[in-house]
Design a protein around this motif. Sequence first.
Motif, PDB file in Angstrom:
ATOM      1  N   LEU A  75     -15.951  13.379  -6.709  1.00  0.00           N
ATOM      2  CA  LEU A  75     -15.584  11.536  -8.237  1.00  0.00           C
ATOM      3  C   LEU A  75     -16.824  11.253  -7.154  1.00  0.00           C
ATOM      4  N   THR A  76     -17.777  10.543  -8.316  1.00  0.00           N
ATOM      5  CA  THR A  76     -18.767   9.470  -8.205  1.00  0.00           C
ATOM      6  C   THR A  76     -18.199   8.222  -6.706  1.00  0.00           C
ATOM      7  N   ALA A  77     -19.073   8.003  -6.581  1.00  0.00           N
ATOM      8  CA  ALA A  77     -19.268   6.551  -5.735  1.00  0.00           C
ATOM      9  C   ALA A  77     -17.819   5.160  -6.297  1.00  0.00           C
ATOM     10  N   ASP A  78     -18.034   4.968  -7.173  1.00  0.00           N
ATOM     11  CA  ASP A  78     -17.048   4.493  -8.143  1.00  0.00           C
ATOM     12  C   ASP A  78     -15.553   5.183  -8.416  1.00  0.00           C
ATOM     13  N   GLY A  79     -15.602   6.349  -8.526  1.00  0.00           N
ATOM     14  CA  GLY A  79     -14.215   6.667  -8.966  1.00  0.00           C
ATOM     15  C   GLY A  79     -13.449   6.838  -7.324  1.00  0.00           C
ATOM     16  N   LYS A  80     -13.950   6.942  -6.424  1.00  0.00           N
ATOM     17  CA  LYS A  80     -13.626   7.121  -5.286  1.00  0.00           C
ATOM     18  C   LYS A  80     -12.572   6.239  -4.737  1.00  0.00           C
ATOM     19  N   ALA A  81     -13.960   4.625  -5.254  1.00  0.00           N
ATOM     20  CA  ALA A  81     -13.276   2.974  -4.912  1.00  0.00           C
ATOM     21  C   ALA A  81     -12.331   3.241  -6.154  1.00  0.00           C
ATOM     22  N   SER A  82     -12.506   3.912  -6.808  1.00  0.00           N
ATOM     23  CA  SER A  82     -10.905   3.054  -7.797  1.00  0.00           C
ATOM     24  C   SER A  82      -9.583   3.988  -7.705  1.00  0.00           C
ATOM     25  N   LEU A  83     -10.236   5.272  -7.138  1.00  0.00           N
ATOM     26  CA  LEU A  83      -9.031   5.853  -6.711  1.00  0.00           C
ATOM     27  C   LEU A  83      -8.007   5.335  -5.272  1.00  0.00           C
ATOM     28  N   LEU A  84      -9.202   5.231  -4.330  1.00  0.00           N
ATOM     29  CA  LEU A  84      -8.783   4.663  -3.296  1.00  0.00           C
ATOM     30  C   LEU A  84      -8.041   2.620  -3.535  1.00  0.00           C
ATOM     31  N   LEU A  85      -8.072   2.347  -4.271  1.00  0.00           N
ATOM     32  CA  LEU A  85      -7.675   0.783  -4.402  1.00  0.00           C
ATOM     33  C   LEU A  85      -6.127   0.946  -5.656  1.00  0.00           C
ATOM     34  N   HIS A 133      -4.485   3.143  -4.937  1.00  0.00           N
ATOM     35  CA  HIS A 133      -3.482   3.400  -4.300  1.00  0.00           C
ATOM     36  C   HIS A 133      -2.491   2.024  -3.648  1.00  0.00           C
ATOM     37  N   ALA A 134      -2.661   0.774  -3.980  1.00  0.00           N
ATOM     38  CA  ALA A 134      -2.155  -1.366  -3.591  1.00  0.00           C
ATOM     39  C   ALA A 134      -2.318  -1.690  -4.657  1.00  0.00           C
ATOM     40  N   VAL A 135      -0.637  -2.352  -4.511  1.00  0.00           N
ATOM     41  CA  VAL A 135      -0.343  -3.110  -5.665  1.00  0.00           C
ATOM     42  C   VAL A 135      -0.732  -4.449  -4.842  1.00  0.00           C
ATOM     43  N   PRO A 136      -1.381  -5.307  -5.471  1.00  0.00           N
ATOM     44  CA  PRO A 136      -1.950  -6.901  -4.972  1.00  0.00           C
ATOM     45  C   PRO A 136      -0.677  -7.932  -5.112  1.00  0.00           C
ATOM     46  N   VAL A 137       1.301  -6.765  -4.376  1.00  0.00           N
ATOM     47  CA  VAL A 137       1.728  -7.962  -4.545  1.00  0.00           C
ATOM     48  C   VAL A 137       3.224  -7.595  -3.207  1.00  0.00           C
ATOM     49  N   HIS A 138       3.152  -8.077  -2.412  1.00  0.00           N
ATOM     50  CA  HIS A 138       3.685  -7.814  -1.222  1.00  0.00           C
ATOM     51  C   HIS A 138       5.158  -7.342  -1.660  1.00  0.00           C
ATOM     52  N   TYR A 139       5.999  -6.067  -1.605  1.00  0.00           N
ATOM     53  CA  TYR A 139       7.117  -5.565  -1.880  1.00  0.00           C
ATOM     54  C   TYR A 139       8.049  -4.786  -0.960  1.00  0.00           C
ATOM     55  N   SER A 140       8.970  -5.779  -0.424  1.00  0.00           N
ATOM     56  CA  SER A 140      10.004  -5.206   0.600  1.00  0.00           C
ATOM     57  C   SER A 140      10.569  -3.531  -0.276  1.00  0.00           C
ATOM     58  N   LEU A 141      11.270  -3.383   1.456  1.00  0.00           N
ATOM     59  CA  LEU A 141      11.539  -1.779   0.505  1.00  0.00           C
ATOM     60  C   LEU A 141      12.704  -2.565  -0.448  1.00  0.00           C
ATOM     61  N   VAL A 160       0.665  -1.385   0.042  1.00  0.00           N
ATOM     62  CA  VAL A 160       0.504   0.016   0.286  1.00  0.00           C
ATOM     63  C   VAL A 160       0.791   1.024  -0.175  1.00  0.00           C
ATOM     64  N   PHE A 161       0.313   2.205  -0.679  1.00  0.00           N
ATOM     65  CA  PHE A 161       1.181   3.617  -0.829  1.00  0.00           C
ATOM     66  C   PHE A 161       0.257   4.138  -0.708  1.00  0.00           C
ATOM     67  N   CYS A 162      -0.318   4.819   0.615  1.00  0.00           N
ATOM     68  CA  CYS A 162      -1.127   5.531   1.218  1.00  0.00           C
ATOM     69  C   CYS A 162      -0.466   7.372   1.428  1.00  0.00           C
ATOM     70  N   PRO A 163      -1.152   8.400   0.894  1.00  0.00           N
ATOM     71  CA  PRO A 163      -0.285   9.523   1.256  1.00  0.00           C
ATOM     72  C   PRO A 163      -0.738  10.073   2.501  1.00  0.00           C
ATOM     73  N   SER A 164      -0.212  11.103   2.774  1.00  0.00           N
ATOM     74  CA  SER A 164      -0.034  11.902   4.009  1.00  0.00           C
ATOM     75  C   SER A 164      -1.253  12.766   4.282  1.00  0.00           C
ATOM     76  N   ASP A 165      -1.607  12.725   5.889  1.00  0.00           N
ATOM     77  CA  ASP A 165      -2.754  12.954   6.558  1.00  0.00           C
ATOM     78  C   ASP A 165      -3.064  15.013   5.016  1.00  0.00           C
ATOM     79  N   ASP A 166      -1.428  15.369   5.473  1.00  0.00           N
ATOM     80  CA  ASP A 166      -1.553  16.232   4.433  1.00  0.00           C
ATOM     81  C   ASP A 166      -1.994  16.451   2.797  1.00  0.00           C
ATOM     82  N   ALA A 167      -1.610  15.274   3.050  1.00  0.00           N
ATOM     83  CA  ALA A 167      -1.534  15.442   0.973  1.00  0.00           C
ATOM     84  C   ALA A 167      -2.910  15.452   0.797  1.00  0.00           C
ATOM     85  N   VAL A 168      -3.926  14.289   1.578  1.00  0.00           N
ATOM     86  CA  VAL A 168      -5.269  13.565   1.409  1.00  0.00           C
ATOM     87  C   VAL A 168      -6.014  15.165   1.092  1.00  0.00           C
ATOM     88  N   ARG A 169      -5.634  16.308   3.036  1.00  0.00           N
ATOM     89  CA  ARG A 169      -6.268  17.425   3.493  1.00  0.00           C
ATOM     90  C   ARG A 169      -6.520  17.760   1.920  1.00  0.00           C
TER      91      ARG A 169
END
Length: 267
Positions: free
Chosen positions: A94-104, A106-114, A76-85
């Motif tokens: 955005l529409t409800a579907d657009g909001k869900a798509s934007l939130l999804l 920000h995540a990749v379906p694979v675990h990546y260590s740094l 997951v790549f989560c934006p900071s609180d300041d960025a979200v505000r």
Amino acid sequence: MRLLLLLLLLALVAAAGAATPTPAAKPPAAAAAPPPPPDVMAAMSKGGCKAFADLIAASPEASSTYKSAAEGGVTVFCPSDDAVRAFMPRYKNLTADGKASLLLFHAVPVHYSLSSLKSNNGPMNTLATDGAAMNYNFTLQNQGDVVTIKTAASAGSPARVKATVLDKDPVAIYAIDSVVEPVELFKPVPAPAPAPAPVAAADAPKASKAAHRPAPTVADAPGPSASDDAPPEDRKKEAKKSAAAAGAPCVRWLVAVVAAASTLLLA
């Protein structure tokens, strides 16, 4: 008689052994259940991404997808609180579907260590990707220790990974400094106009034929006469001589006229 007693004793011992029950074998121990995956929303809230976690919790589609993805591996790549505000005015449009798509997105379906994240460059699919119909991918770029995320709709600098919130297989969460905008929801940023080509220096004008002609010779102006350079007294004498020379023919003509008249009178 002794033989009979011995046989009877052996029979009694055998009967006693047969009456004793054999202990049952213990069933094998049940395999230990794997530990549950980390709570993604709780980890984001503690790592400076509470505003983003709250948006996920408010979207049923995004919330259920994040929970199921955590079991199989997710980054997951989560934006900071300041960025979200700062992004909220655009998010609300955005529409409800657009909001869900934007939130999804920000995540990749694979675990990546740094370390593995820093060794990857190029496009990545996200939880919002749905085959060819819904592309929803972003480009991961690495420059040294700096990891960035950008799309064709990213305005200004790309989103940059600021810190590791959680890195525990099968879940990794990284805080980023801005919201990543997918081109499926936002217009692409126009490419900068190419720099104008350098203008070639104009050729020097060719010399005309007239330029090759020899310049006309200019006659020298007449110089001053000798009389002009003479002193003033000499100039007066020269003037008198000139006047006398000019008047001499007139005097001669007058003398001739007078002589002719005298001759006529005497006749």
